[in-house]
Design a protein around this motif. Structure first.
Motif, short mmCIF file in Angstrom:
data_model
loop_
_atom_site.label_atom_id
_atom_site.label_comp_id
_atom_site.label_asym_id
_atom_site.label_seq_id
_atom_site.Cartn_x
_atom_site.Cartn_y
_atom_site.Cartn_z
N PHE A 79 -7.44 -68.09 27.33
CA PHE A 79 -7.01 -67.07 28.29
C PHE A 79 -5.67 -66.88 28.08
O PHE A 79 -4.74 -66.88 29.11
CB PHE A 79 -7.48 -67.78 29.62
CG PHE A 79 -8.23 -66.86 30.43
CD1 PHE A 79 -9.57 -66.30 29.83
CD2 PHE A 79 -8.11 -66.46 31.66
CE1 PHE A 79 -10.12 -65.28 30.56
CE2 PHE A 79 -8.83 -65.82 32.48
CZ PHE A 79 -9.96 -65.09 31.81
N ALA A 80 -5.34 -66.67 27.08
CA ALA A 80 -3.89 -66.20 26.84
C ALA A 80 -3.84 -65.09 25.48
O ALA A 80 -5.03 -65.16 24.80
CB ALA A 80 -3.03 -67.57 26.36
N PRO A 81 -2.51 -64.63 25.36
CA PRO A 81 -3.00 -63.51 23.99
C PRO A 81 -2.81 -64.25 22.80
O PRO A 81 -1.63 -64.39 21.87
CB PRO A 81 -1.78 -62.56 24.17
CG PRO A 81 -0.69 -63.85 25.16
CD PRO A 81 -1.47 -64.36 25.87
N VAL A 82 -3.83 -64.85 22.31
CA VAL A 82 -3.80 -65.82 21.11
C VAL A 82 -5.09 -65.52 20.19
O VAL A 82 -6.14 -65.61 20.75
CB VAL A 82 -3.78 -67.36 21.50
CG1 VAL A 82 -3.77 -68.31 20.46
CG2 VAL A 82 -2.58 -67.58 22.31
N LEU A 83 -4.75 -65.32 18.92
CA LEU A 83 -6.07 -65.28 17.94
C LEU A 83 -5.93 -66.30 17.03
O LEU A 83 -4.85 -66.72 16.38
CB LEU A 83 -5.78 -64.00 17.48
CG LEU A 83 -5.95 -62.49 17.98
CD1 LEU A 83 -5.64 -61.44 17.03
CD2 LEU A 83 -7.22 -62.36 18.38
N THR A 84 -7.27 -66.76 16.58
CA THR A 84 -7.33 -67.56 15.36
C THR A 84 -7.99 -66.61 14.46
O THR A 84 -8.91 -65.93 14.56
CB THR A 84 -8.36 -68.73 15.36
OG1 THR A 84 -9.33 -68.40 16.17
CG2 THR A 84 -7.51 -69.62 16.67
N ILE A 85 -7.44 -66.57 13.05
CA ILE A 85 -7.89 -65.90 11.93
C ILE A 85 -8.51 -66.43 10.86
O ILE A 85 -7.69 -67.43 10.33
CB ILE A 85 -6.96 -64.58 11.61
CG1 ILE A 85 -6.52 -64.01 12.87
CG2 ILE A 85 -7.50 -63.78 10.53
CD1 ILE A 85 -5.31 -62.65 12.40
N THR A 86 -9.71 -66.27 10.55
CA THR A 86 -10.42 -67.26 9.46
C THR A 86 -11.07 -66.21 8.47
O THR A 86 -11.59 -65.50 8.89
CB THR A 86 -11.48 -68.13 10.02
OG1 THR A 86 -10.97 -68.84 11.14
CG2 THR A 86 -12.09 -69.22 9.14
N ALA A 87 -11.02 -66.86 7.18
CA ALA A 87 -11.69 -65.80 6.28
C ALA A 87 -12.96 -66.45 5.87
O ALA A 87 -13.29 -67.58 6.08
CB ALA A 87 -10.72 -65.94 4.87
N PHE A 88 -13.95 -65.56 5.52
CA PHE A 88 -15.23 -65.96 5.12
C PHE A 88 -15.40 -65.27 3.61
O PHE A 88 -15.00 -64.64 3.30
CB PHE A 88 -16.46 -65.81 5.95
CG PHE A 88 -16.69 -64.36 6.30
CD1 PHE A 88 -17.53 -63.45 5.62
CD2 PHE A 88 -16.00 -63.74 7.39
CE1 PHE A 88 -17.87 -62.18 5.88
CE2 PHE A 88 -16.25 -62.48 7.76
CZ PHE A 88 -17.13 -61.57 6.84
N ASP A 89 -16.33 -66.06 2.95
CA ASP A 89 -16.73 -65.46 1.44
C ASP A 89 -17.08 -64.25 1.42
O ASP A 89 -18.08 -63.85 2.32
CB ASP A 89 -17.46 -66.42 0.66
CG ASP A 89 -16.87 -68.10 0.53
OD1 ASP A 89 -15.63 -68.10 0.51
OD2 ASP A 89 -17.44 -68.91 0.48
N ASP A 90 -16.80 -63.38 0.33
CA ASP A 90 -17.25 -62.02 0.25
C ASP A 90 -18.95 -61.75 0.21
O ASP A 90 -19.37 -61.06 0.63
CB ASP A 90 -16.47 -61.34 -1.12
CG ASP A 90 -15.14 -61.06 -0.62
OD1 ASP A 90 -14.55 -61.17 0.44
OD2 ASP A 90 -14.35 -60.32 -1.59
N ASP A 91 -19.35 -62.98 -0.37
CA ASP A 91 -20.87 -63.00 -0.64
C ASP A 91 -21.52 -63.71 0.36
O ASP A 91 -22.66 -64.02 0.16
CB ASP A 91 -21.27 -63.52 -2.12
CG ASP A 91 -20.50 -64.69 -2.39
OD1 ASP A 91 -19.76 -65.29 -1.51
OD2 ASP A 91 -21.02 -65.39 -3.50
N ALA A 92 -21.01 -64.25 1.41
CA ALA A 92 -21.57 -64.82 2.43
C ALA A 92 -22.71 -64.14 3.09
O ALA A 92 -22.78 -62.89 3.11
CB ALA A 92 -20.63 -65.29 3.49
N SER A 93 -23.89 -64.90 3.21
CA SER A 93 -24.95 -64.21 3.84
C SER A 93 -24.87 -64.04 5.23
O SER A 93 -23.95 -64.51 5.96
CB SER A 93 -26.24 -65.18 3.45
OG SER A 93 -26.32 -66.26 4.38
#
Length: 483
Positions: free
Chosen positions: A386-400
């Motif tokens: 409940f604050a202006p906070v993002l988490t950013i995570t990558a996933f594989d290009d070929d992920a189903s």
């Protein structure tokens, strides 16, 4: 409207308070106003007045078109004073006044007018079958009774009107307990309810703490429904109170930890601007805000850079300043909790890519923040900040689609999810897999409040808005008639 003084509205009369609470200006931390500290006795008197108005008064028996006319009159009265409400909300809740003018005000007014229209659409039904000359079977929809409305501090004006409009359209009477951190717009709405001629006892307002007034309302054996928006922790206590008192109904719109899934084929500029705008809207104090961003690995760096740039453009300041894009957080306690969560995750290995802390100086301001390398088991990934906070995570290009869904569904909340992709096949394959009460694709549609809104899992119980939401404020009565 009269000059504000600490009082509660019970049975059509403002009653002076025996004790008071201070309301702070979140932009300065200094006192802004003084409100009544409602007690168990105040709640009991308010519920008694609402019950009497429901059993003996004209409101539930009034033709639906007449109730609709009074809802339209209330909307008109608020609209004539919309600048007053915009300023009040920006001071009381700290929200940027521009966002109140463009968002909370029109949505609140639309709720009143939409429900005014729906008041005449509530209907029962007759069972299908051959006509019988001596019998008939049908069901009615009747107002559920006395409704307890407990609203949050992050959208105080809007939440009061959305819940109030539905309850009144159905023919219910209400007791409103607004959030003690931002109660002022509810009190002004109470004045206007009297001004437009709502009968005594139909709308009652008791300010006070959640522990005192809020708990008393949830516990009260003569309340038929509690409509609550707030934290999952408090939602649990309300559900327990409902079970332990009179098995009252509950509609609970609770926390969120909404995922945003971004594919490389989308318009990354549009997606980044939308993500940054949503997480800084109301300083991140927005239950449906996309706070967990999952992006296709080939677009990770490009999206991260664009979100950085969008956050750089966010102007932070007092909510009443027209130049402000993001105001303060609501309180020192809320801000401290956000700082603690970030520091806890930093110690576990998350990287603060930007922001991460409180701004110096007066008021409860917080820097727009991006965290990377935050694993799924960290508190910052699992708990609603409940604050202006993002988490950013990558996933594989070929992920189903199933692998992506498993990644984003790994959370106890399920309020809202966002998808960004030009490939409608990908979009449709994910919509059915996401554990969420709502899915917004490529920024969504009109942004109106006619679709049902609510969550799955620990994000709530029931739905608000439209006929689906209105049905919660009714009881179904089956009739088997012989003659």
């Amino acid at each position: 409207m009269r000059q504000r003084e600490p009082a509660v509205l019970i049975d059509g009369v403002w009653r002076r308070a025996a004790s008071t609470l201070a309301v702070d200006d979140p932009a300065t931390g200094r006192p802004l106003a003084c409100i009544a500290a409602g007690t168990d006795a105040d709640i009991d008197q308010a519920v008694t007045a609402a019950r009497r108005a429901f059993r003996e008064g004209p409101w539930p028996r009034m033709p639906a078109f007449q109730r609709a006319a009074l809802l339209h009159a209330l909307a008109d009265a608020i609209e004539r004073r919309q600048e007053t409400f915009a300023l009040l909300e920006s001071l009381d809740a700290g929200h940027a006044i521009g966002s109140v003018r463009k968002g909370d005000l029109p949505l609140g007014l639309r709720s009143l007018r939409d429900y005014a229209g729906l008041a005449t659409k509530l209907a029962g039904d007759v069972t299908m079958g051959a006509a019988q000359p001596s019998s008939m079977e049908y069901f009615l929809r009747e107002p559920i009774g006395v409704v307890g409305i407990i609203t949050p501090w992050n959208a105080p004006f809007l939440m009061v009107l959305q819940k109030l409009a539905a309850a009144l359209a159905a023919g219910c009477t209400v007791v409103i307990k607004p959030a003690e951190l931002a109660p002022l717009s509810a009190l002004w709405i109470g004045d206007l309810c009297l001004e437009v001629g709502l009968p005594a006892g139909v709308v009652n307002i008791v300010t006070g703490t959640g522990e005192s007034a809020g708990q008393a309302l949830a516990d009260h054996p003569d309340v038929n429904l509690i409509s609550f928006t707030g934290s999952t922790r408090v939602g649990r206590s309300i559900m327990a109170a409902a079970a332990n008192s009179n098995l009252k109904r509950v509609v609970l719109e609770l926390g969120g930890k909404s995922p945003v899934v971004v594919f490389a084929d989308t318009d990354l500029d549009k997606a980044a601007n939308a993500i940054a705008a949503e997480i800084t809207f109301k300083s991140g104090q927005y239950c449906a805000a996309g706070s967990r961003v999952f992006v296709q690995r080939s677009a990770y760096d490009a999206l991260l850079g664009r979100i950085h740039a969008a956050m750089d453009r966010v102007r932070i300041g007092a909510g009443h300043d027209p130049a402000t894009d993001m105001g303060p957080m609501i309180s020192a306690a809320q801000r401290s909790r956000a700082v603690d969560l970030i520091e806890h995750s930093r110690a576990e290995g998350a990287r603060v890519a930007r922001g991460g802390g409180a701004r110096t100086g007066e008021g409860y301001f917080f820097e727009p923040t991006i965290l990377t390398d935050a694993t799924a088991d960290m508190r910052v990934s699992r708990e609603e900040i409940f604050a202006p906070v993002l988490t950013i995570t990558a996933f594989d290009d070929d992920a189903s689609p199933h692998a992506i869904a498993a990644l984003v569904n790994d959370n106890r909340y399920g309020l809202s999810a966002k998808l960004w992709s030009r490939d409608l096949g990908t979009v449709h394959s994910l919509i059915g897999l996401l554990e969420s009460g709502q899915v917004i694709v490529n920024g969504g549609g009109s942004g109106g409040a006619t679709l049902p809104f609510g969550g799955t899992k620990q994000s709530g119980y029931g739905r608000e808005n439209g006929l689906v939401g209105l049905a919660h404020f009714t009881e179904v009565k089956a009739v088997r008639l012989a003659y």
